[in-house]
Design a protein around this motif. Structure first.
Motif, PDB file in Angstrom:
ATOM      1  N   LEU A   1       3.438  -2.141   7.783  1.00 49.36           N
ATOM      2  CA  LEU A   1       2.156  -1.468   7.488  1.00 49.36           C
ATOM      3  C   LEU A   1       2.022  -0.192   8.314  1.00 49.36           C
ATOM      4  O   LEU A   1       1.571   0.845   7.815  1.00 49.36           O
ATOM      5  CB  LEU A   1       0.978  -2.410   7.791  1.00 49.36           C
ATOM      6  N   GLU A   2       2.459  -0.296   9.562  1.00 53.94           N
ATOM      7  CA  GLU A   2       2.364   0.893  10.434  1.00 53.94           C
ATOM      8  C   GLU A   2       3.302   1.984   9.965  1.00 53.94           C
ATOM      9  O   GLU A   2       2.940   3.155   9.879  1.00 53.94           O
ATOM     10  CB  GLU A   2       2.702   0.513  11.870  1.00 53.94           C
ATOM     11  N   THR A   3       4.524   1.600   9.636  1.00 53.28           N
ATOM     12  CA  THR A   3       5.506   2.594   9.188  1.00 53.28           C
ATOM     13  C   THR A   3       4.994   3.366   7.978  1.00 53.28           C
ATOM     14  O   THR A   3       5.134   4.585   7.897  1.00 53.28           O
ATOM     15  CB  THR A   3       6.838   1.893   8.805  1.00 53.28           C
ATOM     16  N   TYR A   4       4.367   2.641   7.047  1.00 46.11           N
ATOM     17  CA  TYR A   4       3.927   3.293   5.808  1.00 46.11           C
ATOM     18  C   TYR A   4       2.462   3.741   5.869  1.00 46.11           C
ATOM     19  O   TYR A   4       1.941   4.274   4.892  1.00 46.11           O
ATOM     20  CB  TYR A   4       4.179   2.374   4.606  1.00 46.11           C
ATOM     21  N   GLN A   5       1.843   3.486   7.030  1.00 48.91           N
ATOM     22  CA  GLN A   5       0.459   3.923   7.242  1.00 48.91           C
ATOM     23  C   GLN A   5      -0.466   3.447   6.121  1.00 48.91           C
ATOM     24  O   GLN A   5      -1.198   4.237   5.515  1.00 48.91           O
ATOM     25  CB  GLN A   5       0.396   5.457   7.337  1.00 48.91           C
ATOM     26  N   ILE A   6      -0.380   2.156   5.842  1.00 49.04           N
ATOM     27  CA  ILE A   6      -1.273   1.630   4.802  1.00 49.04           C
ATOM     28  C   ILE A   6      -2.019   0.404   5.320  1.00 49.04           C
ATOM     29  O   ILE A   6      -1.564  -0.282   6.238  1.00 49.04           O
ATOM     30  CB  ILE A   6      -0.544   1.303   3.479  1.00 49.04           C
ATOM     31  N   ALA A   7      -3.154   0.152   4.700  1.00 50.26           N
ATOM     32  CA  ALA A   7      -3.986  -0.989   5.085  1.00 50.26           C
ATOM     33  C   ALA A   7      -3.472  -2.248   4.392  1.00 50.26           C
ATOM     34  O   ALA A   7      -2.868  -2.169   3.314  1.00 50.26           O
ATOM     35  CB  ALA A   7      -5.424  -0.722   4.655  1.00 50.26           C
ATOM     36  N   PRO A   8      -3.712  -3.428   4.983  1.00 54.50           N
ATOM     37  CA  PRO A   8      -3.291  -4.683   4.340  1.00 54.50           C
ATOM     38  C   PRO A   8      -3.807  -4.806   2.903  1.00 54.50           C
ATOM     39  O   PRO A   8      -3.092  -5.251   2.003  1.00 54.50           O
ATOM     40  CB  PRO A   8      -3.907  -5.772   5.233  1.00 54.50           C
ATOM     41  N   SER A   9      -5.065  -4.389   2.690  1.00 57.28           N
ATOM     42  CA  SER A   9      -5.626  -4.516   1.336  1.00 57.28           C
ATOM     43  C   SER A   9      -4.859  -3.633   0.342  1.00 57.28           C
ATOM     44  O   SER A   9      -4.699  -3.989  -0.827  1.00 57.28           O
ATOM     45  CB  SER A   9      -7.104  -4.136   1.336  1.00 57.28           C
ATOM     46  N   GLU A  10      -4.380  -2.484   0.822  1.00 60.00           N
ATOM     47  CA  GLU A  10      -3.593  -1.606  -0.070  1.00 60.00           C
ATOM     48  C   GLU A  10      -2.230  -2.235  -0.351  1.00 60.00           C
ATOM     49  O   GLU A  10      -1.752  -2.219  -1.488  1.00 60.00           O
ATOM     50  CB  GLU A  10      -3.406  -0.234   0.586  1.00 60.00           C
TER      51      GLU A  10
ATOM     52  N   GLU B   1      -5.633 -11.153  11.665  1.00 58.52           N
ATOM     53  CA  GLU B   1      -6.142 -12.503  11.950  1.00 58.52           C
ATOM     54  C   GLU B   1      -5.347 -13.576  11.214  1.00 58.52           C
ATOM     55  O   GLU B   1      -5.106 -14.645  11.717  1.00 58.52           O
ATOM     56  CB  GLU B   1      -7.600 -12.625  11.490  1.00 58.52           C
ATOM     57  N   GLU B   2      -4.971 -13.247   9.981  1.00 55.93           N
ATOM     58  CA  GLU B   2      -4.239 -14.217   9.167  1.00 55.93           C
ATOM     59  C   GLU B   2      -3.306 -13.504   8.195  1.00 55.93           C
ATOM     60  O   GLU B   2      -3.332 -12.278   8.090  1.00 55.93           O
ATOM     61  CB  GLU B   2      -5.201 -15.164   8.431  1.00 55.93           C
TER      62      GLU B   2
ATOM     63  N   VAL C   1      -3.694 -17.998  -0.837  1.00 52.97           N
ATOM     64  CA  VAL C   1      -4.135 -18.702   0.370  1.00 52.97           C
ATOM     65  C   VAL C   1      -3.903 -17.772   1.560  1.00 52.97           C
ATOM     66  O   VAL C   1      -3.008 -16.924   1.530  1.00 52.97           O
ATOM     67  CB  VAL C   1      -3.346 -20.030   0.549  1.00 52.97           C
ATOM     68  N   SER C   2      -4.746 -17.928   2.569  1.00 54.16           N
ATOM     69  CA  SER C   2      -4.501 -17.204   3.814  1.00 54.16           C
ATOM     70  C   SER C   2      -4.045 -18.213   4.852  1.00 54.16           C
ATOM     71  O   SER C   2      -4.708 -19.239   5.055  1.00 54.16           O
ATOM     72  CB  SER C   2      -5.779 -16.501   4.278  1.00 54.16           C
ATOM     73  N   VAL C   3      -2.913 -17.923   5.498  1.00 54.06           N
ATOM     74  CA  VAL C   3      -2.391 -18.852   6.517  1.00 54.06           C
ATOM     75  C   VAL C   3      -2.444 -18.181   7.883  1.00 54.06           C
ATOM     76  O   VAL C   3      -2.514 -16.960   7.988  1.00 54.06           O
ATOM     77  CB  VAL C   3      -0.943 -19.314   6.184  1.00 54.06           C
ATOM     78  N   GLU C   4      -2.370 -19.024   8.940  1.00 57.24           N
ATOM     79  CA  GLU C   4      -2.641 -18.477  10.276  1.00 57.24           C
ATOM     80  C   GLU C   4      -1.448 -17.778  10.924  1.00 57.24           C
ATOM     81  O   GLU C   4      -1.631 -16.993  11.860  1.00 57.24           O
ATOM     82  CB  GLU C   4      -3.173 -19.590  11.185  1.00 57.24           C
ATOM     83  N   SER C   5      -0.227 -18.055  10.485  1.00 55.23           N
ATOM     84  CA  SER C   5       0.939 -17.466  11.173  1.00 55.23           C
ATOM     85  C   SER C   5       2.132 -17.394  10.216  1.00 55.23           C
ATOM     86  O   SER C   5       2.147 -18.031   9.159  1.00 55.23           O
ATOM     87  CB  SER C   5       1.329 -18.342  12.369  1.00 55.23           C
ATOM     88  N   TRP C   6       3.153 -16.660  10.663  1.00 54.48           N
ATOM     89  CA  TRP C   6       4.372 -16.578   9.855  1.00 54.48           C
ATOM     90  C   TRP C   6       5.097 -17.923   9.844  1.00 54.48           C
ATOM     91  O   TRP C   6       5.842 -18.226   8.912  1.00 54.48           O
ATOM     92  CB  TRP C   6       5.296 -15.464  10.360  1.00 54.48           C
TER      93      TRP C   6
END
Ligand code: AMP
Length: 311
Positions: free
Chosen positions: A226-235, A260-261, A291-296
């Protein structure tokens, strides 16, 4: 009494109706919300009808949401569209309403509301809103604004009539809605639009999916990416269908680190996968769930269960 009539009686009874839907709204969440709001306004111009929640910027062209004080809820009917479980209802004040009605097409996760109308056969909640309008005998109240909202909702949830939730009824309703001269080509183009700065990220997805011989595929979008491509998780999450045309693909999960998840969007070409999502606390449709999970680490457990589905 039929559910439709029950719902309609409640709408008739209350002077204020507040319409909610799920967080991170997609076209069907907004289409059913705005379609219902506009229909009730057309039927009862003197009632106060509100559509609340946080707007998804890319869908702001679908309509404008209302900002209301808590006090408005005191004597209000709340209708929650397109939301299977209470934690996903956008704006938790829904609970403050005098009565709550749930209208949805997802398999139920939570039982909530004084009246629950769930039709999992419907392609979308927008389709259900059309059903309600029709069964009340109110199709003469439809107009371009209502039709546009419902059409976009149907188009969104059927993947432009591609997914297997598209029925002859869906097509019938779409054809009726098209009679209101909605600008469907322009609107569909708008729905599919992506900001140019997102395109390099699409390239990343196309180069980094992990397709296994059995047809299971995963895409993992970590914070670094996400940082490399400068995009938000929602994007990033918008790209879940980037790999949909892969030959041999049967089940896939598109996972994005939201901090957070980890949001996991799960898709399948026929195999039922919403039971796996439910095992991890999520839900959705047989072929499109999340689903949203807490960790990889938990994500790996989810991936293992999904992989087992294609054996
Ligand atoms: P999405 O991948 O967000 O488009 O979601 C696909 C389907 O799964 C939709 O019908 C969602 O309502 C449902 N869904 C997604 N995430 C969750 C969750 N955390 N809990 C329950 N249902 C979910």
């Amino acid at each position: 009494m039929m559910h439709y009539e029950q719902i309609f009686d409640k709408i008739k009874h209350y002077e204020t109706v507040i319409i909610h839907r799920h967080v991170r709204p997609d076209p069907d969440a907004l289409g059913s919300q705005f379609g219902l709001k506009r229909y009730i306004q057309a039927k009862y111009p003197d009632k106060s009808i509100y559509a609340v929640g946080t707007m998804e910027p890319s869908l702001a062209f679908m309509g404008e949401l209302d900002t209301i004080d808590d006090a408005v809820y005191d004597e209000a009917l709340v209708i929650v569209c397109d939301t299977a479980n209470t934690p996903r209802i956008d704006d938790e004040r829904y609970i403050k309403g005098a009565e709550v009605i749930k209208i949805d097409h997802h398999p139920a996760v939570d039982q909530y509301g004084d009246i629950q109308f769930v039709n999992t056969e419907a392609s979308s909640t927008s389709e259900i809103i059309y059903d309600i309008v029709e069964s009340i005998g109110d199709t003469h109240l439809l107009n371009k604004e209502i039709a546009t909202a419902l059409y976009l909702g149907i188009v969104g949830d059927t993947g432009r009539f591609l997914f297997n939730n598209t029925t002859s009824r869906t097509m019938y309703i779409a054809s009726e809605l098209l009679k209101y001269n909605i600008e469907h080509t322009q609107l569909l183009n708008r729905l599919g639009e992506k900001e140019p700065h997102l395109m390099p990220f699409q390239g990343y997805v196309l180069q980094n999916f992990k397709l296994e011989d059995n047809g299971f595929c995963q895409v993992k979008i970590t914070k670094d990416v996400l940082e490399t491509y400068q995009i938000a998780p929602s994007e990033a999450s918008l790209f879940v269908n980037t790999i949909a045309d892969l030959k041999g693909l049967r089940v896939w999960v598109f996972a994005v680190d939201e901090g957070e998840e980890i949001r996991c969007r799960i898709r399948s070409k026929g195999i039922v996968i919403n039971d796996v999502a439910a095992d991890f606390g999520g839900g959705g449709h047989p072929n499109a769930s999340g689903v949203s999970v807490e960790s990889w680490e938990v994500f790996e457990q989810l991936a293992t269960q999904l992989r087992a589905k294609v054996q």
